[in-house]
Scaffold this motif. Sequence first.
Motif, PDB file in Angstrom:
ATOM      1  N   PRO A  55       0.842  -1.203   0.000  1.00 54.69           N
ATOM      2  CA  PRO A  55       0.000   0.000   0.000  1.00 54.69           C
ATOM      3  C   PRO A  55       0.877   1.253   0.000  1.00 54.69           C
ATOM      4  N   ALA A  56       0.356   2.316  -0.579  1.00 53.86           N
ATOM      5  CA  ALA A  56       1.092   3.580  -0.607  1.00 53.86           C
ATOM      6  C   ALA A  56       0.108   4.723  -0.388  1.00 53.86           C
ATOM      7  N   THR A  57       0.660   5.919  -0.147  1.00 53.82           N
ATOM      8  CA  THR A  57      -0.192   7.091  -0.003  1.00 53.82           C
ATOM      9  C   THR A  57      -0.464   7.633  -1.393  1.00 53.82           C
ATOM     10  N   MET A  58      -1.607   7.334  -1.938  1.00 49.99           N
ATOM     11  CA  MET A  58      -1.878   7.692  -3.319  1.00 49.99           C
ATOM     12  C   MET A  58      -2.086   9.196  -3.507  1.00 49.99           C
ATOM     13  N   ARG A  59      -2.174   9.919  -2.378  1.00 52.18           N
ATOM     14  CA  ARG A  59      -2.234  11.375  -2.438  1.00 52.18           C
ATOM     15  C   ARG A  59      -1.050  11.927  -3.232  1.00 52.18           C
ATOM     16  N   ASP A  60       0.102  11.286  -3.098  1.00 48.74           N
ATOM     17  CA  ASP A  60       1.310  11.789  -3.748  1.00 48.74           C
ATOM     18  C   ASP A  60       1.248  11.670  -5.271  1.00 48.74           C
ATOM     19  N   TYR A  61       0.370  10.829  -5.784  1.00 46.71           N
ATOM     20  CA  TYR A  61       0.342  10.578  -7.224  1.00 46.71           C
ATOM     21  C   TYR A  61      -0.902  11.122  -7.911  1.00 46.71           C
ATOM     22  N   MET A  62      -1.809  11.720  -7.131  1.00 45.08           N
ATOM     23  CA  MET A  62      -3.078  12.082  -7.760  1.00 45.08           C
ATOM     24  C   MET A  62      -3.008  13.415  -8.489  1.00 45.08           C
ATOM     25  N   ARG A  63      -3.791  13.490  -9.569  1.00 42.90           N
ATOM     26  CA  ARG A  63      -3.987  14.789 -10.227  1.00 42.90           C
ATOM     27  C   ARG A  63      -5.318  15.306  -9.722  1.00 42.90           C
ATOM     28  N   ILE A  64      -5.300  16.535  -9.328  1.00 45.29           N
ATOM     29  CA  ILE A  64      -6.473  17.070  -8.670  1.00 45.29           C
ATOM     30  C   ILE A  64      -7.041  18.204  -9.509  1.00 45.29           C
ATOM     31  N   ARG A  65      -8.360  18.268  -9.558  1.00 42.08           N
ATOM     32  CA  ARG A  65      -8.998  19.307 -10.350  1.00 42.08           C
ATOM     33  C   ARG A  65     -10.230  19.779  -9.590  1.00 42.08           C
ATOM     34  N   VAL A  66     -10.421  21.089  -9.598  1.00 43.23           N
ATOM     35  CA  VAL A  66     -11.504  21.667  -8.822  1.00 43.23           C
ATOM     36  C   VAL A  66     -12.470  22.381  -9.756  1.00 43.23           C
ATOM     37  N   ASP A  67     -13.763  22.149  -9.584  1.00 42.17           N
ATOM     38  CA  ASP A  67     -14.806  22.786 -10.402  1.00 42.17           C
ATOM     39  C   ASP A  67     -15.846  23.427  -9.483  1.00 42.17           C
ATOM     40  N   PRO A  68     -16.563  24.440  -9.910  1.00 44.72           N
ATOM     41  CA  PRO A  68     -16.404  25.162 -11.180  1.00 44.72           C
ATOM     42  C   PRO A  68     -15.216  26.108 -11.132  1.00 44.72           C
ATOM     43  N   ALA A  69     -14.852  26.643 -12.299  1.00 46.35           N
ATOM     44  CA  ALA A  69     -13.766  27.629 -12.338  1.00 46.35           C
ATOM     45  C   ALA A  69     -14.160  28.797 -11.427  1.00 46.35           C
ATOM     46  N   GLY A  70     -13.218  29.341 -10.721  1.00 42.44           N
ATOM     47  CA  GLY A  70     -13.515  30.496  -9.867  1.00 42.44           C
ATOM     48  C   GLY A  70     -14.023  30.123  -8.487  1.00 42.44           C
ATOM     49  N   ILE A  71     -14.058  28.825  -8.165  1.00 46.41           N
ATOM     50  CA  ILE A  71     -14.552  28.428  -6.840  1.00 46.41           C
ATOM     51  C   ILE A  71     -13.463  28.632  -5.778  1.00 46.41           C
ATOM     52  N   THR A  72     -12.195  28.582  -6.184  1.00 44.47           N
ATOM     53  CA  THR A  72     -11.111  28.794  -5.223  1.00 44.47           C
ATOM     54  C   THR A  72     -11.069  30.280  -4.840  1.00 44.47           C
ATOM     55  N   CYS A  73     -10.888  30.539  -3.565  1.00 43.20           N
ATOM     56  CA  CYS A  73     -10.968  31.919  -3.079  1.00 43.20           C
ATOM     57  C   CYS A  73      -9.748  32.748  -3.487  1.00 43.20           C
ATOM     58  N   GLY A  74      -9.865  34.047  -3.394  1.00 38.77           N
ATOM     59  CA  GLY A  74      -8.702  34.914  -3.521  1.00 38.77           C
ATOM     60  C   GLY A  74      -8.576  35.693  -4.806  1.00 38.77           C
ATOM     61  N   ASN A  75      -9.522  35.520  -5.706  1.00 32.41           N
ATOM     62  CA  ASN A  75      -9.461  36.242  -6.977  1.00 32.41           C
ATOM     63  C   ASN A  75     -10.851  36.764  -7.321  1.00 32.41           C
ATOM     64  N   PRO A  76     -11.276  37.932  -6.879  1.00 34.02           N
ATOM     65  CA  PRO A  76     -10.485  38.941  -6.153  1.00 34.02           C
ATOM     66  C   PRO A  76     -10.306  38.558  -4.683  1.00 34.02           C
ATOM     67  N   PRO A  77      -9.368  39.214  -3.989  1.00 36.29           N
ATOM     68  CA  PRO A  77      -9.131  38.907  -2.574  1.00 36.29           C
ATOM     69  C   PRO A  77     -10.405  39.096  -1.753  1.00 36.29           C
ATOM     70  N   GLU A  78     -10.596  38.225  -0.761  1.00 32.62           N
ATOM     71  CA  GLU A  78     -11.779  38.409   0.073  1.00 32.62           C
ATOM     72  C   GLU A  78     -11.479  38.037   1.524  1.00 32.62           C
ATOM     73  N   ARG A  79     -12.359  38.486   2.388  1.00 30.39           N
ATOM     74  CA  ARG A  79     -12.244  38.271   3.810  1.00 30.39           C
ATOM     75  C   ARG A  79     -13.137  37.106   4.196  1.00 30.39           C
ATOM     76  N   PHE A  80     -12.780  36.373   5.223  1.00 35.44           N
ATOM     77  CA  PHE A  80     -13.718  35.364   5.707  1.00 35.44           C
ATOM     78  C   PHE A  80     -13.692  35.283   7.227  1.00 35.44           C
ATOM     79  N   CYS A  81     -14.787  34.763   7.760  1.00 37.79           N
ATOM     80  CA  CYS A  81     -14.970  34.702   9.211  1.00 37.79           C
ATOM     81  C   CYS A  81     -14.973  33.246   9.651  1.00 37.79           C
ATOM     82  N   THR A  82     -15.132  32.999  10.938  1.00 41.14           N
ATOM     83  CA  THR A  82     -15.199  31.626  11.424  1.00 41.14           C
ATOM     84  C   THR A  82     -16.568  31.357  12.016  1.00 41.14           C
TER      85      THR A  82
END
Length: 540
Positions: A55-82
């Motif tokens: 067995p191995a940690t397959m995290r090291d070999y995975m290709r990762i893709r996130v959808d939809p485009a623009g879901i990752t924060c920071g473009n434009p910069p934004e504030r967040f709370c807890t």
Amino acid sequence: MLLHTASPPPPLLLLLLLLLLHCLASALGQYELCKSLVSTDEGSMWEQYACQPKPATMRDYMRIRVDPAGITCGNPPERFCTLENPYLCSDECDASNPDLAHPPQLMQDRERNGLITYWQTVTWRRHPEPLLANISMSWNKSLELTDDIQVTFEYGRPTIMVLDKSMDHGRSWQPYQFYADDCMDAFNMPPKRVRDLSPANITRVICSEQYSRWVGSKNEKNVKFEVRARFAVFAGQRLQNMDSLYTRMESMKGLRDFFTFTNLRLRLLRPALGGTYVQRDNLLKYFYAISNIDIPARCKCNLHSSQCLLQDGYLQCQCEHNTTGQDCQRCKKGFKAKSWKAGSYLPAPNGTPNSCTIAGSPSGSNCECYGHSNRCSYIDYLNIVTCVSCKHNTRGQNCQHCRLGYFRNASAELDDENVCIECNCNQMGSVHDRCNATGFCQCKDGAAGAKCDDCLPGYYWKQGCYLNVCDEEMLLCQNGGTCYQNQKCVCPPEFKGVLCQQSRCEAGKECSAASSPRLHAAALLLCALLAHALPTLTPH
Ligand SMILES: *[C@@H]1O[C@H](CO)[C@@H](O)[C@H](O)[C@H]1NC(C)=O
Ligand SMILES: *[C@@H]1O[C@H](CO)[C@@H](O)[C@H](O)[C@H]1NC(C)=O
Ligand SMILES: *[C@@H]1O[C@H](CO)[C@@H](O)[C@H](O)[C@H]1NC(C)=O
Ligand SMILES: *[C@@H]1O[C@H](CO)[C@@H](O)[C@H](O)[C@H]1NC(C)=O
Ligand SMILES: *[C@@H]1O[C@H](CO)[C@@H](O)[C@H](O)[C@H]1NC(C)=O
Ligand SMILES: *[C@@H]1O[C@H](CO)[C@@H](O)[C@H](O)[C@H]1NC(C)=O
Ligand SMILES: [Ca+2]
């Protein structure tokens, strides 16, 4: 490796050998050795065993893709709370600043010095429009889970989420597990835990509430897909009886496939709420953040390899037993004396390698049959070796041809079980049931199409092709007749003939009184004339 120089009686030798193998297997972990050199009285030889990579940690070999485009924060910069302290809104996400960016690769990095790094989405500022995100992970390699999948969420776990898997490189997908704080409400499924499952329904896809309820974002960060608990159903609580699990893997339909995948996908459908409802006046505290995805698995090599290495950017089994392919799923060229088979975990402890055998080895008898026959026979008077009872609709000395009535699939390998395709010639339209190398049947007159199930123009189909009797162009039905399915003209009562071209009165016969009044008159006139002329013609 295993050396026996003395020569004890054979049964004892065998016993010693088995004992040594058992020791070796338990020292190394089961199925970690594909072969070993054994020396016997006749010299040294290789012994082959079923084997699989660690067995191995397959995290090291995975290709990762996130959808939809623009879901990752920071473009434009934004504030967040807890969630715990919604008025503490000091954190900032800025894609252009490496210290404040939260890109997807932070889900698979190696964290150092206790510093947690995470991918983060935009906040739920568009509420009530749902906040949706897909995380697709691909390996371009069949893998088998060996322990729990664990996804670590910072700032709370999603309240609704689905884990999907694909076994065919993302062409088709199926749900692996549903997660919700209320399964009935979210998916109309009753909540289940793996421990509710019996051995017979261990591969059931369930909805779990265990990982979605709010317990505080710091208290429980992990969402799991339980593999260990499923193994434990067969192998015991501490997985002490793995032989029992491996036996099940061989005998229970769908069990191995259940743990097999090439791609995984997380569908995040609703973020943590920190309570039961969404506070519209502070939407900056709702988002997803993942710091780590652990996927303990091994390469699926069909028990033909103990090593899986990164080559040209992809994982690749280092195939033994004269197999080849990314998953060792084929026999090597020249080793196709019989059909390819996966290795088997049984019998314990070393399993069965099911090696591919060389054309020329004893079981192949110097005769390649491309895996369509397991037997060869020597024909004395011809001095040739020939394959016996070729299967899969093949024939020939090496099972290299297709039986009559079948043709070769040009894009399939000769050792493919489906290399011969049935001609499927239409019985009525074809001369016989054989076809040429591209699957074309030989058609009778008037028939057409690869399978001769069609007719040429000018012909009609009625259990075969026949020349049109009538049609709408050249062979028009006349005198008001109508063409019935190109087979015959349906004539008005007073006409006959193939095209209704012939009057029933012609030749003076069968002219019934009821036929045409005009003709009737003409006939009367003719009779009258004849009657008038008759006396003058009669000789006196
Ligand atoms: C996530 O994947 C599913 C399945 O392909 C798709 O229907 C859905 O639209 C995707 N969602 C997003 C946010 O891309
Ligand atoms: C997958 O890996 C194989 C080699 O193992 C490679 O030939 C192929 O191009 C890869 N496919 C994709 C989509 O990257
Ligand atoms: C699995 O089977 C057990 C008994 O055989 C049953 O009680 C349980 O409800 C089943 N679980 C599912 C999810 O169907
Ligand atoms: C595989 O082929 C090699 C020759 O290339 C041979 O030495 C070896 O014994 C074969 N292994 C098996 C398991 O048949
Ligand atoms: C021919 O073989 C190829 C490769 O195995 C396969 O993809 C295709 O479906 C086959 N064609 C037919 C008609 O069976
Ligand atoms: C098979 O027959 C079809 C139709 O007659 C023809 O087009 C094709 O070239 C033939 N194929 C071969 C391999 O002879
Ligand atoms: Ca991380």
